[in-house]
Design an enzyme around this catalytic site. Structure first.
Site, short mmCIF file in Angstrom:
data_model
loop_
_atom_site.label_atom_id
_atom_site.label_comp_id
_atom_site.label_asym_id
_atom_site.label_seq_id
_atom_site.Cartn_x
_atom_site.Cartn_y
_atom_site.Cartn_z
N GLU A 183 1.01 -1.11 0.19
CA GLU A 183 0.12 -0.04 0.14
C GLU A 183 0.86 1.52 0.03
OE1 GLU A 183 -2.61 -0.68 3.40
OE2 GLU A 183 -3.97 -1.87 2.07
N ASP B 25 -8.29 -8.72 4.38
CA ASP B 25 -8.09 -7.84 5.32
C ASP B 25 -9.07 -7.63 6.14
OD1 ASP B 25 -7.08 -5.32 6.27
OD2 ASP B 25 -7.27 -4.21 4.64
N GLU C 217 -12.73 -1.70 11.88
CA GLU C 217 -12.71 -1.13 10.66
C GLU C 217 -13.61 -1.70 9.64
OE1 GLU C 217 -9.03 -1.42 8.67
OE2 GLU C 217 -9.55 -0.57 6.73
#
Ligand code: GCV
Length: 643
Positions: free
Chosen positions: A248, A327, A355
């Site tokens: 990332e 993820d 998240e």
């Protein structure tokens, strides 16, 4: 002001009388154990003997607690064991005392903070950082209370800064910050917790005399050796570093055509003489994927980059592997790396920052899910039961790892209640308890947390426990169906947006059209299912034997495919989404019955969040159901309203 969570027992110096046996009352951990025992008014008139003994079976962090009211003994073979034992005695007395002899199952039990030095928190849902503000470190009473929380549940390591190391955080290892880093390391150490920092892999690039981050460049190596000499001279108790490389946008060894092992070992060798460990993340994948490319499968990435490097990492490196291959989705299979690198230290990474699981605005008690992951049998050592479940691997038992364990991305911030949602604190408490003892059940952990936080009212216990225990399943029901994941709004990762990631570069596709949905990951597809040892590979290869909660993760199937329940996939989607919202309705009702039974301010906060969750679960329900209705034009058998 902030709440004191499950340690809310602070009173004037009125607790137990403490007797020391074979230990130094001046040691920081012993002083803290004493402070804690003195704080508890319910220990008044009781005597606690803290005794250091030689008992190898208790190892570095275990304890033996026994006694009869009003006299109790905590025995341990180290100061850390005494401190953990003191905390444990306090909760045992509050919960109903019984004798215990406990040794943590996992060596590393850590929290990772994604806190930035400007005070923001990446994926933080409970305010700003309490470690950093305006590019400076903060150390105050709150820091100490946080250390108490961690210690009280046996967490022994904390990484305080974001793995995406940017801005001033790149200078956290420079002279100007080291005195405070040291103060923090000392404070945490006096609670049995080691401090770690996230590191910018390419720090050497900024030194004009080096100008490279090639791990095989002698100049780069020398730079890190000198840097770690300086850091450890100023912060001798630092546990080590955590690195996110080649991911990332973060730099890493791939830039120089080097492997992940070459990158990790370069740092680990410079750390070795200081006793530091290097935690290297396996979250490496191409986030610039072309969605038209049907061959690349993000789920394979970590395995493909790391598996063949087994045995190439130094012994003070530990690979930190996310629980699943993608993820932190609400449902994913276990990462196929677990069990398949017998000669490489491994630890598992969970996320208690919610998240993708409701961002601490939805109740989502994650411990039942973490337990499923830890219980998963990788069959890495064949079919003998109990040898190579994920919990056996990450505890180091299966392959005799030198370093191993469990970590989670933290869910705390500077909100009054620490975790945004009051009930999200159950994940913080629960994670620590589970990391210490993976055999504990989610029911037991939730009951402990409720009683320590809200007292002994039976109804409070019953209703809150029901809410917590049904929350994960409810969330999964109104989220993306059958393991497919990624139907969230891009970037913020909150709220439904079924095609939000569908034509993006992140490698996270569900591929729904009017006939079918899912990604074929068996041999006729990306081959991902075959990465698991048998019998798991065969189990995932075939839709009939794939666990249904993961069906669409592994297979592309028509909406008319019939599940074991006798329902078609489309009907299952409709039903679960209606049920999920109904479950939240039930949760809100159960909570409503507690008015007047828990502190008014906390009650109001939770009630408000549940009202939001109820609205939002209906939003999820209607968006997801309407999305599939519009794709397929198949009516709901029960004739409910679809849009
Ligand atoms: C810290 C996900 C999150 C990122 C996070 C990353 C990681 O992609 O959305 O915010 O970055 O995981 O784990 O490194």
């Amino acid at each position: 002001m902030y709440t004191k969570l499950w340690l809310d027992y602070e009173t004037e110096d009125s607790g137990a009388s403490v007797v020391f046996d074979e230990l130094n009352p001046e040691d920081g951990k012993i002083r803290n154990a004493l402070k804690e025992l003195k704080r508890c008014s319910f220990l008044k008139d009781k005597t606690v003997r803290l005794r250091m003994i030689r008992d190898e079976s208790l190892r570095e962090e275990g304890y033996h607690i026994y006694g009869n009211d009003p006299e109790y003994t905590v025995e341990a073979a180290s100061e850390t064991g005494i401190l953990y034992g003191a905390f444990r005695l306090i909760s045992l007395i509050r919960l109903g005392f019984y004798e215990v002899r406990e040794v943590p199952a996992n060596g590393l039990r850590m929290l990772n903070h994604w806190d930035n030095m400007d005070g923001s928190i990446e994926r933080g849902y409970s305010g700003n950082s309490f470690f950093f503000e305006d590019n400076k470190l903060i150390i105050n009473q709150r820091t100490e209370d946080y250390a108490r929380f961690l210690s009280s549940v046996g967490i022994n390591g904390v990484v305080i800064n974001n793995v995406n190391v940017k801005g001033e955080a790149c200078r956290l290892i420079d002279e100007r910050h080291l005195p405070q880093v040291n103060q923090l390391a000392e404070l945490f150490s006096s609670y049995g917790v080691k401090l770690f920092l996230s590191l910018n892999y390419a720090a050497t690039m900024e030194d004009e005399h080096v100008g490279s981050a090639d791990p095989l460049d002698p100049g780069v190596r020398l730079w890190w050796e000198r840097k770690f000499d300086e850091v450890y001279e100023k912060v001798p108790k630092l546990g080590g570093f955590l690195v996110k490389a080649d991911s990332e946008g973060r730099p890493g060894p791939f830039t120089y055509g080097r492997t992940q092992a070459e990158g990790a070992n370069m740092l680990a060798r410079a750390l070795k003489k200081h006793g530091g460990i290097l935690i290297w993340r396996c979250f490496v994948y191409n986030c610039q994927q072309d969605w038209r490319d049907l061959k690349t499968d993000r789920a394979r990435a970590a395995y493909d980059y790391f598996h063949d490097l087994d045995g190439c990492f130094d012994d003070n490196v530990v690979l930190q592997i996310k629980n699943g291959p993608m993820d932190f989705q609400v449902r994913e299979p276990v990462s196929p790396l677990f069990g398949q690198m017998p000669r490489t230290n491994q630890m598992i990474e969970f996320q208690i920052a919610q998240e993708y699981t409701g961002q601490q605005r939805h109740v989502c008690f994650l411990i039942p899910w973490f337990k499923q992951v830890l219980e998963f049998d990788t069959y890495a050592k064949g079919k003998n039961p109990g040898e190579s479940r994920v919990k056996d691997i990450v505890s180091g038992r299966t392959f005799d790892y030198r370093i191993s364990g469990i970590c989670a991305v933290s869910n705390t911030g500077n909100d009054e209640n620490w975790t945004g949602h009051d009930l999200a604190a159950a994940n913080l408490y629960g994670f620590g308890r589970l990391a210490f003892d993976p055999e504990l059940s989610a029911e037991k952990i939730s009951a402990e947390w409720i009683r320590l936080t809200y007292g002994d009212n039976e109804k409070v216990l019953r209703n809150l426990q029901k809410i917590l225990m049904m929350s994960f399943a409810a969330y999964e029901k109104y989220n993306a169906p059958l393991g497919i994941g990624w139907m969230v709004t891009p970037s913020v990762h909150y709220g439904p947006d079924p095609d939000g990631y569908e034509y993006s570069s992140w490698g996270t596709y569900h591929k729904a059209d009017c006939r079918a949905i899912g990604v074929e990951r068996n041999a006729s597809g990306t081959g991902y299912a075959g990465l698991y040892p048998e019998p798991n590979a065969s189990m995932y290869e075939n839709p009939e034997t794939t666990p249904e909660e993961l069906l669409l993760f592994f297979h592309r199937l028509p909406y008319s495919y019939v599940l074991k329940s006798g329902k078609t996939i489309i009907q299952h989607i409709y039903d679960t989404h209606f049920e999920g919202a109904e479950d939240v309705e039930r949760m809100a009702e159960l909570f409503g019955e507690l008015r007047g039974l828990i502190d008014g301010k906390a009650f109001d906060r939770i009630e408000k969040r549940l009202a939001h969750q109820l609205w939002h679960s209906k939003e999820w329900r209607d968006v997801i159901n309407s999305y599939f209705y519009r794709k397929t034009l198949i009516e709901d058998e029960k004739g409910r309203k679809l849009y």
